[in-house]
Design a protein around this motif. Structure first.
Motif, PDB file in Angstrom:
ATOM      1  N   ASN A   1       0.816  -1.222   0.000  1.00  0.00           N
ATOM      2  CA  ASN A   1       0.000   0.000   0.000  1.00  0.00           C
ATOM      3  C   ASN A   1       0.847   1.269   0.000  1.00  0.00           C
ATOM      4  OD1 ASN A   1      -2.533  -1.123  -0.281  1.00  0.00           O
ATOM      5  ND2 ASN A   1      -2.889  -1.270   1.929  1.00  0.00           N
ATOM      6  N   VAL A   2       2.042   1.209   0.571  1.00  0.00           N
ATOM      7  CA  VAL A   2       2.953   2.363   0.518  1.00  0.00           C
ATOM      8  C   VAL A   2       3.294   2.671  -0.935  1.00  0.00           C
ATOM      9  CG1 VAL A   2       5.288   3.152   1.090  1.00  0.00           C
ATOM     10  CG2 VAL A   2       3.905   2.007   2.825  1.00  0.00           C
ATOM     11  N   HIS A   3       3.499   1.632  -1.721  1.00  0.00           N
ATOM     12  CA  HIS A   3       3.818   1.811  -3.147  1.00  0.00           C
ATOM     13  C   HIS A   3       2.563   2.156  -3.947  1.00  0.00           C
ATOM     14  CE1 HIS A   3       7.982   0.461  -2.771  1.00  0.00           C
ATOM     15  NE2 HIS A   3       7.514  -0.384  -1.870  1.00  0.00           N
ATOM     16  N   ARG A   4       1.468   1.494  -3.633  1.00  0.00           N
ATOM     17  CA  ARG A   4       0.214   1.732  -4.350  1.00  0.00           C
ATOM     18  C   ARG A   4      -0.242   3.192  -4.184  1.00  0.00           C
ATOM     19  NH1 ARG A   4      -2.678  -2.418  -2.493  1.00  0.00           N
ATOM     20  NH2 ARG A   4      -2.313  -3.709  -4.325  1.00  0.00           N
ATOM     21  N   SER A   5      -0.152   3.706  -2.971  1.00  0.00           N
ATOM     22  CA  SER A   5      -0.601   5.073  -2.674  1.00  0.00           C
ATOM     23  C   SER A   5       0.424   6.120  -3.093  1.00  0.00           C
ATOM     24  CB  SER A   5      -0.874   5.214  -1.180  1.00  0.00           C
ATOM     25  OG  SER A   5       0.347   5.146  -0.448  1.00  0.00           O
ATOM     26  N   LYS A   6       1.633   5.646  -3.411  1.00  0.00           N
ATOM     27  CA  LYS A   6       2.741   6.530  -3.782  1.00  0.00           C
ATOM     28  C   LYS A   6       3.069   7.523  -2.668  1.00  0.00           C
ATOM     29  CE  LYS A   6       2.081   5.737  -8.600  1.00  0.00           C
ATOM     30  NZ  LYS A   6       1.756   6.168  -9.888  1.00  0.00           N
ATOM     31  N   SER A   7       2.839   7.095  -1.412  1.00  0.00           N
ATOM     32  CA  SER A   7       3.221   7.941  -0.280  1.00  0.00           C
ATOM     33  C   SER A   7       4.739   7.995  -0.139  1.00  0.00           C
ATOM     34  CB  SER A   7       2.558   7.471   1.017  1.00  0.00           C
ATOM     35  OG  SER A   7       2.908   6.139   1.309  1.00  0.00           O
ATOM     36  N   LEU A   8       5.417   7.072  -0.811  1.00  0.00           N
ATOM     37  CA  LEU A   8       6.870   7.081  -0.904  1.00  0.00           C
ATOM     38  C   LEU A   8       7.229   6.902  -2.369  1.00  0.00           C
ATOM     39  CD1 LEU A   8       9.797   6.865   0.170  1.00  0.00           C
ATOM     40  CD2 LEU A   8       9.355   4.427   0.523  1.00  0.00           C
ATOM     41  N   ASP A   9       7.978   7.845  -2.921  1.00  0.00           N
ATOM     42  CA  ASP A   9       8.412   7.765  -4.312  1.00  0.00           C
ATOM     43  C   ASP A   9       9.926   7.594  -4.309  1.00  0.00           C
ATOM     44  OD1 ASP A   9       8.611   7.887  -7.075  1.00  0.00           O
ATOM     45  OD2 ASP A   9       8.613  10.074  -7.111  1.00  0.00           O
ATOM     46  N   ILE A  10      10.379   6.384  -4.610  1.00  0.00           N
ATOM     47  CA  ILE A  10      11.813   6.104  -4.631  1.00  0.00           C
ATOM     48  C   ILE A  10      12.344   6.451  -6.019  1.00  0.00           C
ATOM     49  CG2 ILE A  10      13.590   4.354  -4.359  1.00  0.00           C
ATOM     50  CD1 ILE A  10      11.610   2.809  -2.570  1.00  0.00           C
ATOM     51  N   ALA A  11      13.193   7.476  -6.081  1.00  0.00           N
ATOM     52  CA  ALA A  11      13.746   7.924  -7.362  1.00  0.00           C
ATOM     53  C   ALA A  11      15.001   7.153  -7.736  1.00  0.00           C
ATOM     54  CB  ALA A  11      14.051   9.421  -7.302  1.00  0.00           C
ATOM     55  N   GLY A  12      15.759   6.731  -6.740  1.00  0.00           N
ATOM     56  CA  GLY A  12      16.989   6.008  -7.002  1.00  0.00           C
ATOM     57  C   GLY A  12      17.341   5.080  -5.865  1.00  0.00           C
ATOM     58  N   MET A  13      17.915   3.932  -6.218  1.00  0.00           N
ATOM     59  CA  MET A  13      18.347   2.960  -5.217  1.00  0.00           C
ATOM     60  C   MET A  13      19.557   2.221  -5.790  1.00  0.00           C
ATOM     61  SD  MET A  13      16.319  -0.268  -3.505  1.00  0.00           S
ATOM     62  CE  MET A  13      15.050   0.701  -2.754  1.00  0.00           C
ATOM     63  N   GLU A  14      20.744   2.691  -5.430  1.00  0.00           N
ATOM     64  CA  GLU A  14      21.986   2.100  -5.933  1.00  0.00           C
ATOM     65  C   GLU A  14      22.525   1.096  -4.923  1.00  0.00           C
ATOM     66  OE1 GLU A  14      26.600   3.381  -6.883  1.00  0.00           O
ATOM     67  OE2 GLU A  14      25.152   4.931  -6.355  1.00  0.00           O
ATOM     68  N   VAL A  15      22.772  -0.122  -5.379  1.00  0.00           N
ATOM     69  CA  VAL A  15      23.337  -1.156  -4.517  1.00  0.00           C
ATOM     70  C   VAL A  15      24.815  -0.845  -4.299  1.00  0.00           C
ATOM     71  CG1 VAL A  15      23.861  -3.615  -4.283  1.00  0.00           C
ATOM     72  CG2 VAL A  15      21.673  -2.889  -5.273  1.00  0.00           C
ATOM     73  N   LEU A  16      25.198  -0.701  -3.019  1.00  0.00           N
ATOM     74  CA  LEU A  16      26.582  -0.408  -2.663  1.00  0.00           C
ATOM     75  C   LEU A  16      27.343  -1.674  -2.270  1.00  0.00           C
ATOM     76  CD1 LEU A  16      25.904   2.776  -0.502  1.00  0.00           C
ATOM     77  CD2 LEU A  16      26.557   2.673  -2.924  1.00  0.00           C
ATOM     78  N   GLU A  17      26.670  -2.554  -1.538  1.00  0.00           N
ATOM     79  CA  GLU A  17      27.255  -3.823  -1.110  1.00  0.00           C
ATOM     80  C   GLU A  17      26.144  -4.852  -1.033  1.00  0.00           C
ATOM     81  OE1 GLU A  17      29.738  -3.818   2.490  1.00  0.00           O
ATOM     82  OE2 GLU A  17      29.643  -1.625   2.413  1.00  0.00           O
ATOM     83  N   GLN A  18      26.496  -6.117  -1.255  1.00  0.00           N
ATOM     84  CA  GLN A  18      25.495  -7.170  -1.120  1.00  0.00           C
ATOM     85  C   GLN A  18      26.184  -8.488  -0.791  1.00  0.00           C
ATOM     86  OE1 GLN A  18      22.925  -8.376  -4.567  1.00  0.00           O
ATOM     87  NE2 GLN A  18      21.343  -7.708  -3.141  1.00  0.00           N
ATOM     88  N   GLU A  19      25.576  -9.208   0.143  1.00  0.00           N
ATOM     89  CA  GLU A  19      26.071 -10.531   0.516  1.00  0.00           C
ATOM     90  C   GLU A  19      24.890 -11.490   0.521  1.00  0.00           C
ATOM     91  OE1 GLU A  19      28.546 -12.634   4.139  1.00  0.00           O
ATOM     92  OE2 GLU A  19      28.796 -10.482   3.780  1.00  0.00           O
ATOM     93  N   VAL A  20      25.126 -12.706   0.055  1.00  0.00           N
ATOM     94  CA  VAL A  20      24.083 -13.731  -0.025  1.00  0.00           C
ATOM     95  C   VAL A  20      24.558 -14.973   0.720  1.00  0.00           C
ATOM     96  CG1 VAL A  20      22.733 -15.214  -1.564  1.00  0.00           C
ATOM     97  CG2 VAL A  20      23.327 -12.889  -2.285  1.00  0.00           C
TER      98      VAL A  20
END
Length: 122
Positions: free
Chosen positions: A50-69
């Protein structure tokens, strides 16, 4: 379950978050999801979407800096640090570094997020 597949699903989730792709979010998030956001609030799958559906948060950019699996039979745990920027529906800018810990589970051949925790890294 292998690392390349998990990273592929992480990228699909990042893309869905950036584009507010509700259909893809529905597929990637488990019905049993528990998401603890950066404010410590516990959100269900429906509340998170619902946060995404309502667009109450608009994420313009999300760059991955580090990741571990880490792989565990039918589960995978990812720890991902991102640089995020965007805006709230109020127009207030948001941004900074955040760390996400996600638990992915193989459900009938598809990976789904069953648990996620986000914290500010700055």
């Amino acid at each position: 379950m292998n690392q390349a597949r998990v990273i592929e699903y992480e990228e699909m989730l990042r893309s869905a978050m950036l584009s507010n792709n509700i259909e893809l979010l529905e597929e990637l998030l488990s019905d049993e999801l528990i998401f603890v956001n950066h404010l410590g609030q516990w959100l269900s799958k429906e509340e998170d979407i619902n946060v995404h559906r309502s667009k109450s948060l608009d994420i313009a950019g999300m760059e991955v800096l580090e990741q571990e699996v880490k792989l565990f039979q039918e589960l995978a745990v990812t720890v991902t640090k991102v640089a995020l920027n965007g805006a709230l529906a109020t127009g207030e800018s948001i941004g900074g570094e955040y760390s996400y810990t996600r638990v992915w589970k193989d459900v009938e051949g598809k990976l789904k997020v069953v648990s996620c925790h986000c914290s500010s890294s700055a």
